[in-house]
Motif scaffolding. Structure first.
Motif, PDB file in Angstrom:
ATOM      1  N   LYS A 145     -22.141  -6.092  11.298  1.00 44.73           N
ATOM      2  CA  LYS A 145     -21.020  -5.593  10.492  1.00 44.73           C
ATOM      3  C   LYS A 145     -21.085  -4.071  10.344  1.00 44.73           C
ATOM      4  O   LYS A 145     -20.076  -3.381  10.504  1.00 44.73           O
ATOM      5  CB  LYS A 145     -21.041  -6.253   9.114  1.00 44.73           C
ATOM      6  CG  LYS A 145     -19.894  -5.819   8.209  1.00 44.73           C
ATOM      7  CD  LYS A 145     -19.956  -6.538   6.880  1.00 44.73           C
ATOM      8  CE  LYS A 145     -18.807  -6.088   5.960  1.00 44.73           C
ATOM      9  NZ  LYS A 145     -18.849  -6.780   4.648  1.00 44.73           N
ATOM     10  N   LYS A 146     -22.300  -3.557  10.074  1.00 48.02           N
ATOM     11  CA  LYS A 146     -22.433  -2.119   9.873  1.00 48.02           C
ATOM     12  C   LYS A 146     -22.291  -1.359  11.177  1.00 48.02           C
ATOM     13  O   LYS A 146     -21.636  -0.316  11.247  1.00 48.02           O
ATOM     14  CB  LYS A 146     -23.777  -1.793   9.217  1.00 48.02           C
ATOM     15  CG  LYS A 146     -23.943  -0.312   8.915  1.00 48.02           C
ATOM     16  CD  LYS A 146     -25.121  -0.036   8.012  1.00 48.02           C
ATOM     17  CE  LYS A 146     -25.200   1.453   7.660  1.00 48.02           C
ATOM     18  NZ  LYS A 146     -26.315   1.759   6.744  1.00 48.02           N
ATOM     19  N   THR A 147     -22.927  -1.863  12.253  1.00 55.22           N
ATOM     20  CA  THR A 147     -22.868  -1.163  13.534  1.00 55.22           C
ATOM     21  C   THR A 147     -21.475  -1.192  14.145  1.00 55.22           C
ATOM     22  O   THR A 147     -21.130  -0.348  14.975  1.00 55.22           O
ATOM     23  CB  THR A 147     -23.883  -1.759  14.527  1.00 55.22           C
ATOM     24  OG1 THR A 147     -23.658  -3.172  14.643  1.00 55.22           O
ATOM     25  CG2 THR A 147     -25.304  -1.526  14.053  1.00 55.22           C
ATOM     26  N   ALA A 148     -20.682  -2.192  13.742  1.00 54.10           N
ATOM     27  CA  ALA A 148     -19.301  -2.248  14.231  1.00 54.10           C
ATOM     28  C   ALA A 148     -18.445  -1.164  13.592  1.00 54.10           C
ATOM     29  O   ALA A 148     -17.448  -0.724  14.171  1.00 54.10           O
ATOM     30  CB  ALA A 148     -18.708  -3.629  13.957  1.00 54.10           C
ATOM     31  N   GLN A 149     -18.839  -0.746  12.395  1.00 51.69           N
ATOM     32  CA  GLN A 149     -18.056   0.254  11.656  1.00 51.69           C
ATOM     33  C   GLN A 149     -18.421   1.680  12.073  1.00 51.69           C
ATOM     34  O   GLN A 149     -17.555   2.554  12.151  1.00 51.69           O
ATOM     35  CB  GLN A 149     -18.274   0.071  10.157  1.00 51.69           C
ATOM     36  CG  GLN A 149     -17.732  -1.250   9.626  1.00 51.69           C
ATOM     37  CD  GLN A 149     -18.092  -1.472   8.162  1.00 51.69           C
ATOM     38  OE1 GLN A 149     -18.917  -0.751   7.606  1.00 51.69           O
ATOM     39  NE2 GLN A 149     -17.461  -2.472   7.544  1.00 51.69           N
ATOM     40  N   LYS A 150     -19.723   1.922  12.336  1.00 46.05           N
ATOM     41  CA  LYS A 150     -20.155   3.263  12.725  1.00 46.05           C
ATOM     42  C   LYS A 150     -21.459   3.182  13.515  1.00 46.05           C
ATOM     43  O   LYS A 150     -22.173   2.181  13.430  1.00 46.05           O
ATOM     44  CB  LYS A 150     -20.340   4.145  11.488  1.00 46.05           C
ATOM     45  CG  LYS A 150     -21.418   3.683  10.534  1.00 46.05           C
ATOM     46  CD  LYS A 150     -21.552   4.668   9.378  1.00 46.05           C
ATOM     47  CE  LYS A 150     -22.679   4.262   8.435  1.00 46.05           C
ATOM     48  NZ  LYS A 150     -22.863   5.234   7.328  1.00 46.05           N
TER      49      LYS A 150
END
Length: 409
Positions: A145-150
């Motif tokens: 989820k986090k790596t998909a955002q940034k």
């Protein structure tokens, strides 16, 4: 950088045993009341305002908190030095809890610093607390989820890798460095790729995982060759020769040692070659135990080692090569050749001013003559050995005994 696998295994066993025992209360009904990690305590702290979780600290508040936490670190270090470990860890754990308000990187760097102290103090429980927190941060930072955002926070990844090294958690450290490796390769950052592979190789090597270390250094060697970096090629080839030797991969070690001979020869740096030839010969001698046809390769390389060492006036190395040749000749029943080589060894040890080696050479000659039942020559050799033994004040009784043995025949 270099770690020890045996220490890691022992620590892990003790740590897991310790935690298992500690985490099992006598009353099973009280299992949920076992105290949590001190790093997860949520009791309000006067150094941080109550709503800091909802409203991030201002820059001035962060600076004030950093100064206060640096002071706590100094207090903990002084307390530990004074011998009060319990209070010292209470202070450090408080510091670590509050460091997260300064951001993930600041927290990981603090966990790394304190983790190394915990390791040096052999505090297994504190190491486990810190490792658990590092894993929680890792899970958070690398969550889909986090790596998909940034993009992944690269400095945090680097700090995590170092922190895992400091608490000697090899699998976790390798996971992080492989993540870093993938990122720098995507960025075509060759310098960072080499640095990361070097770290991975050192980790494997430091923990005695020779197959993985060899694979990593082979990658480094390929990169060095591709960019024409001769100095690095030499370094990685040396490392691979060492790794294969340690891993008992004898033929691979021979191949790398021969590559080193080629490199040094191409650089007209022949001073390094005699010792390499000795190592090659010794490896062939080992292989010859299963394949006697390779014994000639051992002879050839020992002879080359002697010749090159003599020409370079490396008389100690020349003597070592001759000693190996003598042993081989005797093992093959070539007594005359062994005797002739022993006479050369005497001259070589004299050139090297190696009187202990010279004494041993005369002993060896005496033993050969004794085996041939040539007693007068045996006595003569042992007498020369005795003269040296008397000068060195060493093995005098032994040579006296050998003279008596040869004379009594």
């Amino acid at each position: 950088m270099y770690k020890r696998l045996s220490a890691f295994i022992i620590t892990s066993i003790l740590l897991n045993t310790s935690l298992t025992l500690a985490a099992t209360p006598k009353d099973p009904n009280q299992a949920d009341k076992f105290p949590p990690s001190p790093l997860e305590i949520t009791t309000p702290d006067p150094l941080v305002r109550a709503d800091a979780n909802k409203q991030p600290l201002t820059l001035s508040e962060q600076l004030a908190l950093k100064a206060a936490l640096d002071n706590l670190n100094q207090q903990a270090a002084a307390t530990l030095q004074a011998g009060d470990k319990v209070t010292a860890w209470e202070i450090w754990n408080r510091e670590l809890r509050l460091r997260r308000y300064l951001g993930t990187l600041a927290e990981v760097q603090a966990l790394s610093r304190v983790g190394e102290i915990a390791w040096n103090q052999n505090d297994r429980q504190e190491i486990e607390y810190i490792t658990q927190r590092l894993r929680a941060i890792q899970k958070q930072e690398l969550s889909p989820k986090k790596t998909a955002q940034k993009p992944v926070d690269f400095p945090v990844l680097q700090a995590l890798g170092e922190a895992y090294q400091n608490v000697r958690s090899l699998p976790d450290a390798l996971t992080i460095y492989h993540q870093i490796l993938a990122i720098v390769r995507q960025q075509n950052d060759v310098a960072a790729e080499v640095a990361t592979l070097t770290t991975i190789g050192e980790l494997h090597l430091g923990w005695f995982d020779y197959p993985q270390a060899a694979a990593t250094y082979q990658e480094l060697l390929s990169l060095a060759t591709a960019r024409g970096d001769v100095a690095s090629e030499l370094t990685y080839t040396q490392q691979l020769a060492y790794i294969y030797q340690q891993d008992k991969q004898i033929q691979q070690a021979i191949d790398k040692l021969n590559q080193l001979v080629e490199i040094y020869t191409s650089q007209s740096n022949l001073t390094q070659v005699p010792q390499l030839k000795l190592a090659i010969a010794s490896n062939y001698e080992s292989l010859a135990q299963e394949n006697p046809n390779l014994l000639q390769e051992a002879f050839n390389n020992y002879q080359q080692a002697y010749t090159m060492a003599w020409e370079a006036q490396q008389f100690v190395t020349a003597g070592e090569a001759l000693q190996k040749l003598i042993s081989l000749y005797r093992s093959q029943g070539q007594i005359d050749a062994a005797l002739q080589t022993s006479q050369i060894l005497v001259e070589t040890q004299a050139k090297a001013s190696n009187y202990y080696g010279l004494m041993q050479a005369y002993d060896q000659i005496g033993q050969i003559y004794l085996a041939q039942k040539n007693y007068p020559q045996a006595v003569s050799a042992f007498q020369r050995g005795l003269q040296l033994a008397q000068q060195l004040k060493h093995e005098e009784a032994y040579f006296t005994q050998q003279i008596q043995k040869a004379s009594g025949q």
